[in-house]
Design a protein around this motif. Structure first.
Motif: not given
Lengths: 176, 116
Positions: A107-131
């Motif tokens: 749901d790309l209309s959910d701006n706040l949670s989409v923005e958080l996911q965009r930010a998380i996905h800039t991390l290396p995958p293993k660090q994403q898992a930790v976060f």
């Protein structure tokens, strides 16, 4: 149903115990994988592979860690393996491009949670898992360390670095 | 975008991901079906292995037959069924010319001498 009940059932008769394990863990495992893989179809494949791996290798579960840690470790490894393969494809989107892998089940209309996911996905995958394991699942660092194969202090440090990177990303994108 | 209190916790744990209605029941069923297939497949000996087992079985049968033949041969050699009486009978059936030839050729045979 407790983990101990699931373990006992699996050890007595895996055909009777496995449905109990699947019932208890399908949703949490699915969401853990989905946060990393994003795509609805790919998450389904990775989740199925995860449970098949659990089924095949339950004999190697020695009980020296929590059942949930063992399951999350398998799920994390499967997700990381999938992401690695996806990024190796010639047509792969650039690393961390959340929008490139988001499909109609996001749901790309959910701006706040989409923005958080965009930010998380800039991390290396293993660090994403930790976060994710800390932020969404609220696991303690010792358990996160068991899952990702590190120490508790390393997991704690990784989480705080990730959090700072995410805040910085959000701050920068909100200024633009 | 404002970062509420500059703290991620204010973003909440909401996610933008969704799944169709009843999805997890269906996913659980698919997982269990896959595990069932896995069990059936694991219980079936793969063709490659079965072929290997077949070869081993044939080799074992061949070895057993060879062993039986060797044992019978050894037994026959140890206790010949041809007796001295049989030799005498064959000798009596020979022509006098052949009897003379044998007598001449084997007159010095130590084993024949012992039987006399």
């Amino acid at each position: 149903m407790t983990d101990n009940e699931i373990i006992a059932a699996m050890q007595t008769d895996i055909h009777a115990g496995f449905p109990m394990l699947v019932k208890a863990y399908t949703e949490p495992v699915y969401w853990h994988i989905r946060r990393m893989v994003v795509s609805f179809d790919d998450t389904q494949d990775v989740a199925q592979e995860t449970f098949l791996r659990i089924y095949r290798s339950f004999g190697s579960f020695r009980g020296d860690c929590k059942l949930s840690s063992w399951i999350y470790r398998i799920a994390t490894n499967e997700a990381l393996r999938f992401i690695e393969r996806r990024e190796a494809r010639p047509s792969a989107a650039s690393e961390g491009d959340f929008d490139a892998v988001a499909d109609e089940y996001v749901d790309l209309s959910d701006n706040l949670s989409v923005e958080l996911q965009r930010a998380i996905h800039t991390l290396p995958p293993k660090q994403q898992a930790v976060f994710n394991l800390r932020y969404f699942n609220e696991l303690d660092y010792a358990e996160i360390a068991e899952i990702v194969g590190s120490t508790a202090s390393s997991a704690k440090s990784s989480y705080h670095i990730a959090k700072e990177k995410i805040k910085e990303y959000i701050l920068n994108t909100s200024i633009r | 975008m404002n970062i509420p209190d500059n703290d991620l916790k204010d973003f909440g744990r909401r996610m933008p991901f969704n799944v169709p209605e009843g999805y997890f029941d269906s996913l659980s069923r698919q997982i269990l079906a896959s595990a069932e297939i896995e069990t059936v497949t694991a219980a079936t000996v793969p063709c490659q292995r079965r072929r290997f087992v077949g070869v081993i079985r044939r080799l074992a049968v061949a070895a057993s037959i060879a062993l039986v033949i060797a044992a019978v041969f050894a037994a026959v050699m140890r206790s010949p069924s041809v007796t001295f009486e049989d030799v005498e009978e064959v000798y009596s059936l020979m022509s006098s010319e052949d009897q003379n030839l044998i007598d001449t050729d084997y007159s010095d045979d130590i084993f024949l001498a012992l039987t006399e």
